[in-house]
Design a protein around this motif. Structure first.
Motif, PDB file in Angstrom:
ATOM      1  N   VAL A 360      45.186  27.866  39.316  1.00  0.00           N
ATOM      2  CA  VAL A 360      44.706  29.215  39.021  1.00  0.00           C
ATOM      3  C   VAL A 360      44.925  29.589  37.556  1.00  0.00           C
ATOM      4  O   VAL A 360      46.047  29.471  37.044  1.00  0.00           O
ATOM      5  N   ASP A 361      43.868  30.020  36.909  1.00  0.00           N
ATOM      6  CA  ASP A 361      43.961  30.631  35.581  1.00  0.00           C
ATOM      7  C   ASP A 361      42.658  31.369  35.339  1.00  0.00           C
ATOM      8  O   ASP A 361      41.696  30.801  34.817  1.00  0.00           O
ATOM      9  N   LEU A 362      42.615  32.643  35.738  1.00  0.00           N
ATOM     10  CA  LEU A 362      41.357  33.393  35.602  1.00  0.00           C
ATOM     11  C   LEU A 362      41.623  34.881  35.395  1.00  0.00           C
ATOM     12  O   LEU A 362      42.604  35.416  35.897  1.00  0.00           O
ATOM     13  N   PRO A 363      40.696  35.525  34.656  1.00  0.00           N
ATOM     14  CA  PRO A 363      40.875  36.966  34.450  1.00  0.00           C
ATOM     15  C   PRO A 363      40.304  37.803  35.589  1.00  0.00           C
ATOM     16  O   PRO A 363      40.378  39.027  35.531  1.00  0.00           O
ATOM     17  N   GLY A 364      39.673  37.176  36.587  1.00  0.00           N
ATOM     18  CA  GLY A 364      39.144  37.925  37.731  1.00  0.00           C
ATOM     19  C   GLY A 364      37.681  37.603  37.973  1.00  0.00           C
ATOM     20  O   GLY A 364      37.206  36.532  37.584  1.00  0.00           O
ATOM     21  N   TYR A 365      36.979  38.519  38.638  1.00  0.00           N
ATOM     22  CA  TYR A 365      35.540  38.351  38.864  1.00  0.00           C
ATOM     23  C   TYR A 365      34.780  38.859  37.643  1.00  0.00           C
ATOM     24  O   TYR A 365      35.221  39.811  36.985  1.00  0.00           O
ATOM     25  N   LEU A 366      33.648  38.246  37.331  1.00  0.00           N
ATOM     26  CA  LEU A 366      32.857  38.607  36.147  1.00  0.00           C
ATOM     27  C   LEU A 366      32.200  39.975  36.334  1.00  0.00           C
ATOM     28  O   LEU A 366      31.440  40.170  37.285  1.00  0.00           O
ATOM     29  N   PRO A 367      32.480  40.928  35.427  1.00  0.00           N
ATOM     30  CA  PRO A 367      31.822  42.230  35.558  1.00  0.00           C
ATOM     31  C   PRO A 367      30.391  42.181  35.013  1.00  0.00           C
ATOM     32  O   PRO A 367      30.057  41.296  34.241  1.00  0.00           O
ATOM     33  N   GLY A 368      29.539  43.113  35.425  1.00  0.00           N
ATOM     34  CA  GLY A 368      28.186  43.203  34.848  1.00  0.00           C
ATOM     35  C   GLY A 368      27.133  43.524  35.881  1.00  0.00           C
ATOM     36  O   GLY A 368      27.280  43.195  37.060  1.00  0.00           O
ATOM     37  N   VAL A 369      26.069  44.183  35.378  1.00  0.00           N
ATOM     38  CA  VAL A 369      24.967  44.579  36.261  1.00  0.00           C
ATOM     39  C   VAL A 369      24.333  43.346  36.905  1.00  0.00           C
ATOM     40  O   VAL A 369      24.056  43.317  38.109  1.00  0.00           O
ATOM     41  N   ASP A 370      24.124  42.300  36.086  1.00  0.00           N
ATOM     42  CA  ASP A 370      23.479  41.078  36.596  1.00  0.00           C
ATOM     43  C   ASP A 370      24.229  40.539  37.814  1.00  0.00           C
ATOM     44  O   ASP A 370      23.634  40.199  38.836  1.00  0.00           O
ATOM     45  N   GLN A 371      25.549  40.455  37.661  1.00  0.00           N
ATOM     46  CA  GLN A 371      26.369  39.910  38.740  1.00  0.00           C
ATOM     47  C   GLN A 371      26.337  40.820  39.968  1.00  0.00           C
ATOM     48  O   GLN A 371      26.187  40.347  41.096  1.00  0.00           O
ATOM     49  N   GLU A 372      26.467  42.123  39.743  1.00  0.00           N
ATOM     50  CA  GLU A 372      26.465  43.055  40.877  1.00  0.00           C
ATOM     51  C   GLU A 372      25.141  42.938  41.629  1.00  0.00           C
ATOM     52  O   GLU A 372      25.109  42.851  42.854  1.00  0.00           O
ATOM     53  N   HIS A 373      24.024  42.917  40.847  1.00  0.00           N
ATOM     54  CA  HIS A 373      22.710  42.866  41.497  1.00  0.00           C
ATOM     55  C   HIS A 373      22.403  41.496  42.094  1.00  0.00           C
ATOM     56  O   HIS A 373      21.561  41.378  42.979  1.00  0.00           O
ATOM     57  N   ALA A 374      23.072  40.476  41.593  1.00  0.00           N
ATOM     58  CA  ALA A 374      22.871  39.139  42.178  1.00  0.00           C
ATOM     59  C   ALA A 374      23.725  38.965  43.437  1.00  0.00           C
ATOM     60  O   ALA A 374      23.681  37.922  44.083  1.00  0.00           O
ATOM     61  N   GLY A 375      24.507  39.984  43.757  1.00  0.00           N
ATOM     62  CA  GLY A 375      25.252  39.933  45.013  1.00  0.00           C
ATOM     63  C   GLY A 375      26.636  39.336  44.899  1.00  0.00           C
ATOM     64  O   GLY A 375      27.086  38.608  45.795  1.00  0.00           O
ATOM     65  N   VAL A 376      27.341  39.663  43.799  1.00  0.00           N
ATOM     66  CA  VAL A 376      28.676  39.068  43.622  1.00  0.00           C
ATOM     67  C   VAL A 376      29.631  39.495  44.745  1.00  0.00           C
ATOM     68  O   VAL A 376      30.582  38.783  45.061  1.00  0.00           O
ATOM     69  N   ILE A 377      29.341  40.620  45.369  1.00  0.00           N
ATOM     70  CA  ILE A 377      30.212  41.056  46.480  1.00  0.00           C
ATOM     71  C   ILE A 377      30.089  40.049  47.630  1.00  0.00           C
ATOM     72  O   ILE A 377      31.075  39.499  48.128  1.00  0.00           O
ATOM     73  N   ARG A 378      28.857  39.780  48.010  1.00  0.00           N
ATOM     74  CA  ARG A 378      28.602  38.869  49.133  1.00  0.00           C
ATOM     75  C   ARG A 378      29.022  37.431  48.804  1.00  0.00           C
ATOM     76  O   ARG A 378      29.669  36.757  49.600  1.00  0.00           O
ATOM     77  N   HIS A 379      28.642  36.989  47.600  1.00  0.00           N
ATOM     78  CA  HIS A 379      28.956  35.594  47.237  1.00  0.00           C
ATOM     79  C   HIS A 379      30.451  35.416  46.978  1.00  0.00           C
ATOM     80  O   HIS A 379      31.042  34.415  47.369  1.00  0.00           O
ATOM     81  N   GLY A 380      31.041  36.402  46.293  1.00  0.00           N
ATOM     82  CA  GLY A 380      32.482  36.334  46.030  1.00  0.00           C
ATOM     83  C   GLY A 380      33.273  36.292  47.325  1.00  0.00           C
ATOM     84  O   GLY A 380      34.306  35.626  47.426  1.00  0.00           O
ATOM     85  N   ALA A 381      32.770  36.994  48.337  1.00  0.00           N
ATOM     86  CA  ALA A 381      33.456  37.032  49.633  1.00  0.00           C
ATOM     87  C   ALA A 381      33.522  35.647  50.286  1.00  0.00           C
ATOM     88  O   ALA A 381      34.406  35.372  51.111  1.00  0.00           O
ATOM     89  N   LYS A 382      32.605  34.763  49.888  1.00  0.00           N
ATOM     90  CA  LYS A 382      32.597  33.415  50.481  1.00  0.00           C
ATOM     91  C   LYS A 382      33.908  32.681  50.181  1.00  0.00           C
ATOM     92  O   LYS A 382      34.400  31.900  50.990  1.00  0.00           O
ATOM     93  N   MET A 383      34.443  32.923  48.977  1.00  0.00           N
ATOM     94  CA  MET A 383      35.715  32.275  48.599  1.00  0.00           C
ATOM     95  C   MET A 383      36.832  32.736  49.532  1.00  0.00           C
ATOM     96  O   MET A 383      37.639  31.941  50.003  1.00  0.00           O
ATOM     97  N   LEU A 384      36.882  34.069  49.737  1.00  0.00           N
ATOM     98  CA  LEU A 384      37.934  34.629  50.584  1.00  0.00           C
ATOM     99  C   LEU A 384      37.822  34.047  51.990  1.00  0.00           C
ATOM    100  O   LEU A 384      38.815  33.667  52.612  1.00  0.00           O
ATOM    101  N   TYR A 385      36.597  33.981  52.478  1.00  0.00           N
ATOM    102  CA  TYR A 385      36.345  33.496  53.831  1.00  0.00           C
ATOM    103  C   TYR A 385      36.753  32.020  53.948  1.00  0.00           C
ATOM    104  O   TYR A 385      37.460  31.614  54.880  1.00  0.00           O
ATOM    105  N   ALA A 386      36.287  31.245  52.964  1.00  0.00           N
ATOM    106  CA  ALA A 386      36.514  29.793  53.044  1.00  0.00           C
ATOM    107  C   ALA A 386      38.011  29.470  52.989  1.00  0.00           C
ATOM    108  O   ALA A 386      38.509  28.656  53.775  1.00  0.00           O
ATOM    109  N   TYR A 387      38.725  30.100  52.071  1.00  0.00           N
ATOM    110  CA  TYR A 387      40.159  29.823  51.977  1.00  0.00           C
ATOM    111  C   TYR A 387      40.913  30.335  53.209  1.00  0.00           C
ATOM    112  O   TYR A 387      41.804  29.670  53.733  1.00  0.00           O
ATOM    113  N   SER A 388      40.551  31.553  53.661  1.00  0.00           N
ATOM    114  CA  SER A 388      41.267  32.130  54.807  1.00  0.00           C
ATOM    115  C   SER A 388      41.074  31.268  56.043  1.00  0.00           C
ATOM    116  O   SER A 388      41.983  31.102  56.861  1.00  0.00           O
TER     117      SER A 388
END
Ligand code: HXC
Length: 515
Positions: A360-388
């Motif tokens: 681990v070495d990261l500042p977090g999720y990438l902010p920005g309109v592009d990311q929000e509109h590309a569905g970073v909530i849904r796609h980012g959630a895949k990491m949480l799901y997969a690890y859990s």
């Protein structure tokens, strides 16, 4: 007829069939820089191990004068063999026979070898080189694809499925590779698309070449559909052999264990690669190599979403799946593509009993309109799901920054990492010191006689309090703060004692991941 005569007749029939679409078609294939279907299989499997079946299968299509045509083997070669002693089922579409197009019997040959792979519990390798559904066979061709897709899905997570794109893979045909675990492509040879340039031109008036639309680079760098990119077919086969050495035959077996080899410490030394300045980027692949056996790391999806690194290595001879933020690219942030990439790999490793090591070495999720509109909530959630969801041994090492949602997502204790270790350089906080000080000390900074001086002081105060691993360690979220040079030792011990890990999974038909 005597036995000898009958055997000679068999040999004659075989010779004819083995010529596929004939000399001219083979010459055309070679002129395109491609090997023939059988040459490909022979180059990939152990010498003398390939055994071909269904050589004499004939197509059954009658319409559009198809009954007058002879299509040897119906355009696909199927059989079994081994790769470095690992058994595999394999098929290779033969473009020299009706463009490798898929008719009813062609599909039956493929589904038969797929069924074998499932029954024998061994990997399936499919080499795709085809114009797609055989137009003259109509719905029977579509039925064939449907049968393949169904089997791809049933086999998913049971046996490894590998797709190799060595020619066109057009139309719905692309969905079989998309359903498999790993897709290999080759520069200038692989072409994958749902609708080709002609259709795009007539429907949308847009002009694009096959290469620009769905060539090897496009699928390796932009779409993420491909996992391995090679400059030529032989390099591609070497990559497949390497992959097969890291993965098990099926989900009930462990991957082959190799003799332990220490890292090449003269070449890969953590002190050499890990910067003292916490803002300086570095290549996390060197850290992986500094801790893994023989410094051997086999990267997956190297060209796609390079802000996260995934791939296979070994620790004390056992295959490990590594997931690591890459500070060299976008400071290693998580975004839509890197979340997709890592989540799928985590699920692969979990399905095939490959322990996961997360750096681990990261500042977090990438902010920005592009990311929000590309569905970073849904796609980012895949990491949480997969690890859990993953129940294989999960070990996390926090090297430097672990901020915000990124801290949680990168296999934190809270997603049930079995062991979380942190280097003394770790900073575990809701956000970076500058951002945090600007928010929580806004008024003090604004009202200070010297706001800039006050800001610096507050940043330092915040750093002192939170930018370290000790608050997390005091709460038990980190199991041990370790010296970087002890990392391999701690990892191997953690893996050894996790061998019989057993977690209770709540009863359910299946979960509903944020696909
Ligand atoms: C029948 C086909 C064929 C097809 C190629 N051939 N594709 N025959 N059905 N789908 C035949 C050609 O007629 C030719 O036969 C021989 O294969 C070689 O093809 P060429 O066109 O000469 O080769 P090349 O110039 O290299 O072009 C290759 C190609 C092109 C780009 C793949 O053939 C092509 O565009 N084919 C159609 C691709 C396509 O649209 N497929 C989608 C089908 S729909 P002869 O006898 O002249 O040697 C689909 C939906 C599946 O797949 C849905 C599943 C859910």
């Amino acid at each position: 007829m005597s036995l000898k005569q009958k055997t000679n007749e068999l040999k004659k029939r075989m010779q004819e069939a083995l010529l596929g679409g004939g000399v001219k078609a083979i010459e055309k294939q070679v002129a395109m820089g491609k090997m023939t279907a059988r040459e490909r299989i022979i180059a990939l499997v152990d010498e003398g191990s390939f055994h071909e079946y269904d050589l004499f299968v004939e197509h059954t299509g009658k319409d559009f004068d198809m009954d007058k045509k002879h299509l040897p083997g119906d355009g696909v070669v199927t059989g079994t063999g081994s790769i470095s002693g690992h058994p595999v089922c394999i098929f290779a579409q033969d473009f020299t026979v009706a463009g490798g197009s898929l008719g009813l019997m062609h599909a039956r040959k493929i589904t038969k070898i797929m069924d074998h792979a499932m029954k024998l519990q061994i990997p399936l390798i499919g080499i795709n080189d085809s114009g797609g559904a055989r137009i003259q066979e109509g719905v029977n061709s579509l039925a064939g694809y449907g049968e393949i897709f169904f089997r791809n899905t049933q086999s998913s997570g049971v046996i490894p499925q590998i797709s190799v794109i060595l020619g066109p893979c057009a139309g719905g045909a692309v969905y079989s590779p998309a359903l498999t675990d790993f897709v290999f492509v080759v520069e200038n040879i692989s072409k994958m698309f749902i609708t080709g340039p002609e259709v795009i031109k007539s429907v949308l008036g847009e002009q694009i070449s096959m290469e620009e639309l769905g060539g090897a680079r496009v699928h390796s760098e932009i779409t993420g559909n491909a996992h391995f990119y090679a400059l030529n077919e032989l390099e591609c086969f070497e990559q497949i052999k390497r992959l097969v050495s890291f993965i098990p035959w099926n989900n009930a077996k462990k991957a082959e264990a190799f003799p332990t080899k220490p890292p090449k410490s003269k070449l890969y030394n953590i002190n050499k690669f890990f910067p003292t300045d916490p803002k300086q980027p570095y290549d996390v692949r060197n850290i992986i190599k500094a801790i893994s056996d023989d410094s051997d790391f086999f990267e997956v999806q190297e060209l796609f979403a390079p802000n996260i690194i995934i791939g296979f290595g070994r620790l004390k001879g056992e295959t490990i799946g590594f997931v690591a933020n890459q500070p060299l690219v976008l400071a290693g942030v998580l975004d839509v593509d890197s979340s997709d990439k890592a989540a799928r790999f985590i699920r692969y490793c979990d399905a095939f009993s490959i322990p996961l090591v997360t750096l681990v070495d990261l500042p977090g999720y990438l902010p920005g309109v592009d990311q929000e509109h590309a569905g970073v909530i849904r796609h980012g959630a895949k990491m949480l799901y997969a690890y859990s969801e993953a129940s294989v041994p999960k070990i996390t090492i926090i090297l430097r920054k672990a901020y915000g949602g990124g801290y949680i997502a990168m296999c934190s204790r809270h997603l049930r990492a079995d062991f979380v270790f942190a280097w003394p350089t770790a900073e575990i906080a809701v956000m970076g010191p500058e951002g945090a000080a600007n928010i929580i000390f806004r008024n003090e900074i604004k009202n200070a006689e010297n706001p800039e001086e006050m800001r610096k002081q507050k940043v330092a105060e915040y750093k002192e309090k939170f930018a370290n691993p000790y608050v997390a360690a005091a709460n038990g979220y980190v199991d041990a703060v370790i010296a970087p040079e002890d990392t391999r030792h701690f990892l191997i011990h953690a893996l050894e004692i996790s061998t019989h890990k057993n977690v209770m999974i709540p009863h359910k038909k299946h979960g509903i991941p944020p696909f």
